[in-house]
Design an enzyme around this catalytic site. Structure first.
Site, PDB file in Angstrom:
ATOM      1  N   ARG A 221      27.410  51.972  29.132  1.00 62.56           N
ATOM      2  CA  ARG A 221      27.231  52.432  30.517  1.00 62.56           C
ATOM      3  C   ARG A 221      25.931  53.226  30.674  1.00 62.56           C
ATOM      4  O   ARG A 221      25.313  53.197  31.735  1.00 62.56           O
ATOM      5  CB  ARG A 221      28.425  53.268  30.948  1.00 62.56           C
ATOM      6  CG  ARG A 221      29.639  52.379  31.100  1.00 62.56           C
ATOM      7  CD  ARG A 221      30.828  53.123  31.621  1.00 62.56           C
ATOM      8  NE  ARG A 221      31.839  52.168  32.030  1.00 62.56           N
ATOM      9  CZ  ARG A 221      33.104  52.455  32.225  1.00 62.56           C
ATOM     10  NH1 ARG A 221      33.525  53.690  32.062  1.00 62.56           N
ATOM     11  NH2 ARG A 221      33.956  51.526  32.593  1.00 62.56           N
TER      12      ARG A 221
ATOM     13  N   LYS B 152      50.764  40.162  36.849  1.00 62.15           N
ATOM     14  CA  LYS B 152      51.636  40.313  38.017  1.00 62.15           C
ATOM     15  C   LYS B 152      51.048  39.796  39.309  1.00 62.15           C
ATOM     16  O   LYS B 152      49.881  40.026  39.609  1.00 62.15           O
ATOM     17  CB  LYS B 152      51.924  41.793  38.216  1.00 62.15           C
ATOM     18  CG  LYS B 152      52.763  42.420  37.140  1.00 62.15           C
ATOM     19  CD  LYS B 152      53.046  43.800  37.621  1.00 62.15           C
ATOM     20  CE  LYS B 152      53.817  44.646  36.665  1.00 62.15           C
ATOM     21  NZ  LYS B 152      53.694  46.046  37.113  1.00 62.15           N
TER      22      LYS B 152
ATOM     23  N   GLY C  11      37.959  44.345  34.164  1.00 59.38           N
ATOM     24  CA  GLY C  11      39.242  44.486  33.488  1.00 59.38           C
ATOM     25  C   GLY C  11      39.462  43.459  32.393  1.00 59.38           C
ATOM     26  O   GLY C  11      38.555  43.151  31.622  1.00 59.38           O
TER      27      GLY C  11
ATOM     28  N   GLY D 212      39.137  48.294  39.273  1.00 55.73           N
ATOM     29  CA  GLY D 212      39.750  48.537  40.590  1.00 55.73           C
ATOM     30  C   GLY D 212      38.799  48.218  41.729  1.00 55.73           C
ATOM     31  O   GLY D 212      39.187  47.619  42.733  1.00 55.73           O
TER      32      GLY D 212
HETATM   33  P1  AMP Z   1      45.885  41.820  34.632  1.00 55.60           P
HETATM   34  O1  AMP Z   1      45.556  43.209  34.162  1.00 55.60           O
HETATM   35  O2  AMP Z   1      46.794  41.753  35.805  1.00 55.60           O
HETATM   36  O3  AMP Z   1      44.660  40.945  34.769  1.00 55.60           O
HETATM   37  O4  AMP Z   1      46.770  41.187  33.494  1.00 55.60           O
HETATM   38  C1  AMP Z   1      46.306  41.021  32.205  1.00 55.60           C
HETATM   39  C2  AMP Z   1      47.454  40.971  31.292  1.00 55.60           C
HETATM   40  O5  AMP Z   1      48.299  39.918  31.662  1.00 55.60           O
HETATM   41  C3  AMP Z   1      47.045  40.733  29.864  1.00 55.60           C
HETATM   42  O6  AMP Z   1      47.374  41.846  29.093  1.00 55.60           O
HETATM   43  C4  AMP Z   1      47.864  39.510  29.467  1.00 55.60           C
HETATM   44  O7  AMP Z   1      48.447  39.651  28.192  1.00 55.60           O
HETATM   45  C5  AMP Z   1      48.953  39.475  30.511  1.00 55.60           C
HETATM   46  N1  AMP Z   1      49.503  38.128  30.682  1.00 55.60           N
HETATM   47  C6  AMP Z   1      48.839  37.016  31.022  1.00 55.60           C
HETATM   48  N2  AMP Z   1      49.677  35.957  31.035  1.00 55.60           N
HETATM   49  C7  AMP Z   1      50.886  36.406  30.702  1.00 55.60           C
HETATM   50  C8  AMP Z   1      52.163  35.782  30.538  1.00 55.60           C
HETATM   51  N3  AMP Z   1      52.317  34.471  30.743  1.00 55.60           N
HETATM   52  N4  AMP Z   1      53.209  36.558  30.203  1.00 55.60           N
HETATM   53  C9  AMP Z   1      53.036  37.880  30.012  1.00 55.60           C
HETATM   54  N5  AMP Z   1      51.871  38.529  30.147  1.00 55.60           N
HETATM   55  C10 AMP Z   1      50.810  37.788  30.482  1.00 55.60           C
END
Ligand code: AMP
Length: 398
Positions: free
Chosen positions: A40, A201, A354, A377
């Site tokens: 950074r 999610k 992220g 974010g």
């Molecule tokens: P996000 O921070 O919402 O982008 O989510 C990233 C996280 O989603 C990572 O840590 C992944 O391990 C998790 N992830 C992606 N696909 C799956 C899945 N099919 N089941 C459980 N976790 C998942």
């Protein structure tokens, strides 16, 4: 929504001989007072060097960690001043406070082409409250304000937003690049625009999906969030991740896609595991055939080919969220396949911050992407179509 492409930058303002307050993101990783990752700091250098080369008197500021409104030596920015001095080849003077006597004295003694750093803005509780008096005190150190901390641009704090009420306000090069790429992709993309959304999610990405259904030609959904859509279509999903309270929303998003003529792609096959464990037994099954007791942990090979086919012809790709549990070798294949397809497509490619940014770097695709956002974010909120306070506060070009 404001026109983010019309914001003034450091190049649109005369800074010679002027005191310029620059909000950087020096929220670096530290262990026992030693900086363990200074990317950074390195990322701030183009803006800082430009200002110095123009004869500005540069006053840098940033937050570091969460000192919760009081001076705590472990959150001091002094190690950052030392590292900056090494990169710049001369001393960056470190103030002992944020807006107190030390900062004021150093700021008024600053000469053209010199640089100083004030203490962690979060040593004052007023910072995160966007307190006008504190904003005014920060502004009183300088004559021009430059914001270059994209990762904090979604926060209306004194040093990211409030200070712009009292000074001419422009973006540095880091924020400018974010606005040009992400703003360009949302406002005037080279088509077809393909949005790829994954991650754990649906609930985290509802706003992004809704906004991109108004902008994209194709929306691809992978990762854990896909299984909520499967339930919405009446499929059984074994023990896969699901948000039952979002099933109706998933249905609505699918209907919206149809109504808006957006091509919504979901996985047709999956790599499923018996347990949520990196060494669990795994196999590939079709999406309408997920057995009881198994959970979807990655997209399968037919899906990878289908998604790659859509990506191949894209003019612009926006990607946020891995296609599976990419932290684990057996379930990283889908994410790697999508990254490969993007790299080979020749499309303008923008990766949200992220986890997807981390995956891109880990698998060696970082230099194949046009832009990797530095904000987690902030880039999500940007993709949701929200106005970021730290960007809104910047002056428009005439
Ligand atoms: P996000 O921070 O919402 O982008 O989510 C990233 C996280 O989603 C990572 O840590 C992944 O391990 C998790 N992830 C992606 N696909 C799956 C899945 N099919 N089941 C459980 N976790 C998942």
């Amino acid at each position: 929504m404001m026109n983010v492409l019309n914001k003034k930058t450091v190049e649109d303002i005369d800074v010679k001989g002027k005191k310029v307050l620059v909000r950087c993101d020096f929220n670096v990783k530290m262990e026992d007072g030693v900086i363990t990752d200074d990317k950074r700091i390195v990322a701030s250098l183009p803006t800082v060097k430009y200002l110095l080369s123009q004869g500005a008197r540069v006053i840098l500021c940033s937050h570091l960690g969460r000192p919760k409104g009081e001076f705590k030596p472990e959150f001091s920015l002094a190690p950052v001043a030392a590292r900056l001095s090494e990169y710049l080849g001369f001393e960056v003077k470190m103030a002992k406070d944020v807006v107190g006597e030390s900062a004021q004295a150093l700021a008024s003694s600053l000469q053209d082409g010199e640089c100083m750093l004030i203490e962690n803005v979060r040593f004052h509780a007023e910072e995160t409250k966007n307190d006008p008096e504190f904003s005014k005190a920060l502004a009183s150190l300088a004559e021009i304000y430059v914001n270059d901390a994209f990762g904090s641009a979604h926060r209306a704090h004194s040093s990211t937003t409030g200070v712009a009420d009292y000074l001419p306000a422009v973006s540095g090069y880091l924020i400018q690049k974010e606005l040009v790429y992400m703003g360009g992709a949302l406002e005037n993309p080279k088509r077809p625009l393909v949005a790829i959304l994954g991650g754990a999610k649906v609930s985290d990405k509802i706003g992004v999906i809704e906004n991109l259904l108004n902008k994209a030609d194709t929306v691809i959904i992978g990762g854990g969030m896909a299984y909520t859509f499967f339930v919405a279509m009446g499929d059984t999903i074994g023990t896969s991740l699901v948000e039952l309270d979002k099933v109706d929303l998933a249905k609505k998003l699918m209907d919206d896609a149809k109504a808006k003529n957006v091509n919504l792609l979901l996985p047709v096959d999956n790599v499923v595991g018996l347990e949520y464990d990196k060494d669990t037994e795994y196999k590939t099954v079709d999406s309408d055939d997920i057995p009881d007791g198994w959970m979807g942990l990655d997209i399968g090979p037919k899906t990878r080919a289908k998604f790659a086919d859509a990506i191949k012809n894209a003019g612009t790709v926006i990607w946020n969220g891995p296609m599976g549990v990419s932290e684990w070798e057996h379930f990283a294949g889908g994410t790697i396949a999508v990254a490969t397809a993007i790299a080979e497509s020749g499309a303008i490619s923008i990766v949200g911050g992220g986890d997807s940014a981390a995956a891109i770097k880990k698998f060696g695709f970082a230099d194949k992407m046009s832009h990797i956002s530095t904000g987690g974010g902030a880039s999500l909120e940007f993709l949701e179509g929200k106005d970021l306070p730290g960007v809104c506060a910047l002056n428009d070009k005439d």
